[in-house]
Motif scaffolding. Structure first.
Motif, PDB file in Angstrom:
ATOM      1  N   GLU A  23     -17.516 -18.350 -27.065  1.00 15.60           N
ATOM      2  CA  GLU A  23     -16.556 -18.464 -25.963  1.00 15.60           C
ATOM      3  C   GLU A  23     -15.401 -17.474 -26.136  1.00 15.60           C
ATOM      4  O   GLU A  23     -14.878 -16.933 -25.163  1.00 15.60           O
ATOM      5  CB  GLU A  23     -16.018 -19.892 -25.893  1.00 15.60           C
ATOM      6  N   LEU A  24     -15.016 -17.233 -27.392  1.00 14.34           N
ATOM      7  CA  LEU A  24     -13.897 -16.335 -27.688  1.00 14.34           C
ATOM      8  C   LEU A  24     -14.350 -14.897 -27.902  1.00 14.34           C
ATOM      9  O   LEU A  24     -13.532 -14.039 -28.217  1.00 14.34           O
ATOM     10  CB  LEU A  24     -13.150 -16.835 -28.928  1.00 14.34           C
ATOM     11  N   PRO A  74      -8.074 -25.929 -35.907  1.00 12.61           N
ATOM     12  CA  PRO A  74      -7.595 -25.493 -37.217  1.00 12.61           C
ATOM     13  C   PRO A  74      -8.061 -24.080 -37.566  1.00 12.61           C
ATOM     14  O   PRO A  74      -7.530 -23.460 -38.483  1.00 12.61           O
ATOM     15  CB  PRO A  74      -8.194 -26.520 -38.185  1.00 12.61           C
ATOM     16  N   ASN A  75      -9.005 -23.541 -36.802  1.00 11.63           N
ATOM     17  CA  ASN A  75      -9.470 -22.177 -37.021  1.00 11.63           C
ATOM     18  C   ASN A  75      -8.824 -21.169 -36.080  1.00 11.63           C
ATOM     19  O   ASN A  75      -9.240 -20.005 -36.048  1.00 11.63           O
ATOM     20  CB  ASN A  75     -10.999 -22.108 -36.884  1.00 11.63           C
ATOM     21  N   ALA A  76      -7.815 -21.578 -35.340  1.00 10.49           N
ATOM     22  CA  ALA A  76      -7.145 -20.649 -34.426  1.00 10.49           C
ATOM     23  C   ALA A  76      -6.697 -19.379 -35.153  1.00 10.49           C
ATOM     24  O   ALA A  76      -6.950 -18.268 -34.656  1.00 10.49           O
ATOM     25  CB  ALA A  76      -5.986 -21.330 -33.708  1.00 10.49           C
ATOM     26  N   PRO A  77      -6.051 -19.467 -36.328  1.00 12.01           N
ATOM     27  CA  PRO A  77      -5.648 -18.229 -37.017  1.00 12.01           C
ATOM     28  C   PRO A  77      -6.846 -17.334 -37.367  1.00 12.01           C
ATOM     29  O   PRO A  77      -6.773 -16.113 -37.222  1.00 12.01           O
ATOM     30  CB  PRO A  77      -4.942 -18.722 -38.278  1.00 12.01           C
ATOM     31  N   PHE A  78      -7.943 -17.934 -37.817  1.00 11.34           N
ATOM     32  CA  PHE A  78      -9.153 -17.173 -38.123  1.00 11.34           C
ATOM     33  C   PHE A  78      -9.657 -16.453 -36.876  1.00 11.34           C
ATOM     34  O   PHE A  78      -9.954 -15.251 -36.911  1.00 11.34           O
ATOM     35  CB  PHE A  78     -10.233 -18.110 -38.681  1.00 11.34           C
ATOM     36  N   PHE A  79      -9.758 -17.185 -35.765  1.00  7.63           N
ATOM     37  CA  PHE A  79     -10.249 -16.576 -34.533  1.00  7.63           C
ATOM     38  C   PHE A  79      -9.294 -15.489 -34.035  1.00  7.63           C
ATOM     39  O   PHE A  79      -9.746 -14.448 -33.554  1.00  7.63           O
ATOM     40  CB  PHE A  79     -10.502 -17.639 -33.460  1.00  7.63           C
TER      41      PHE A  79
END
Length: 91
Positions: A23-24, A74-79
């Motif tokens: 999606e991203l 919680p994976n927003a920074p990774f993405f």
């Protein structure tokens, strides 16, 4: 349940993680190159330990292809790092 054939099925944390990446527009193969795959492994572990699976699935079902991760993820920074790397902005 997902009815859009363009969106992958979501089954468990792995399915949610892969669906979020798709999606991203995050290339997981390229993400695996970061830190010898350690960054990707940590992201997958965070996803498997996340308590927001229902919220995640709802967000993915309602998403309109905006390439920004939800704030609850919680994976927003990774993405965000993966998206920046894909655009050559990793400084």
């Amino acid at each position: 349940m997902r009815t859009d054939p363009e969106k992958p099925p979501m089954s468990g944390p792995k399915g949610l993680f892969e669906a979020m990446a798709k999606e991203l527009h995050v290339d997981l193969g390229r993400a695996a190159e970061r830190e010898n795959g350690e960054a990707l492994a940590r992201a997958q572990l965070r996803c498997s330990n996340c308590n927001a699976a229902d919220e995640c699935e709802g967000w993915l079902d309602a998403s309109f292809g905006v390439p920004l991760p939800p704030t609850f993820c919680p994976n927003a920074p990774f993405f965000h790092l993966c998206i920046a790397a894909a655009h050559g902005d990793t400084d």
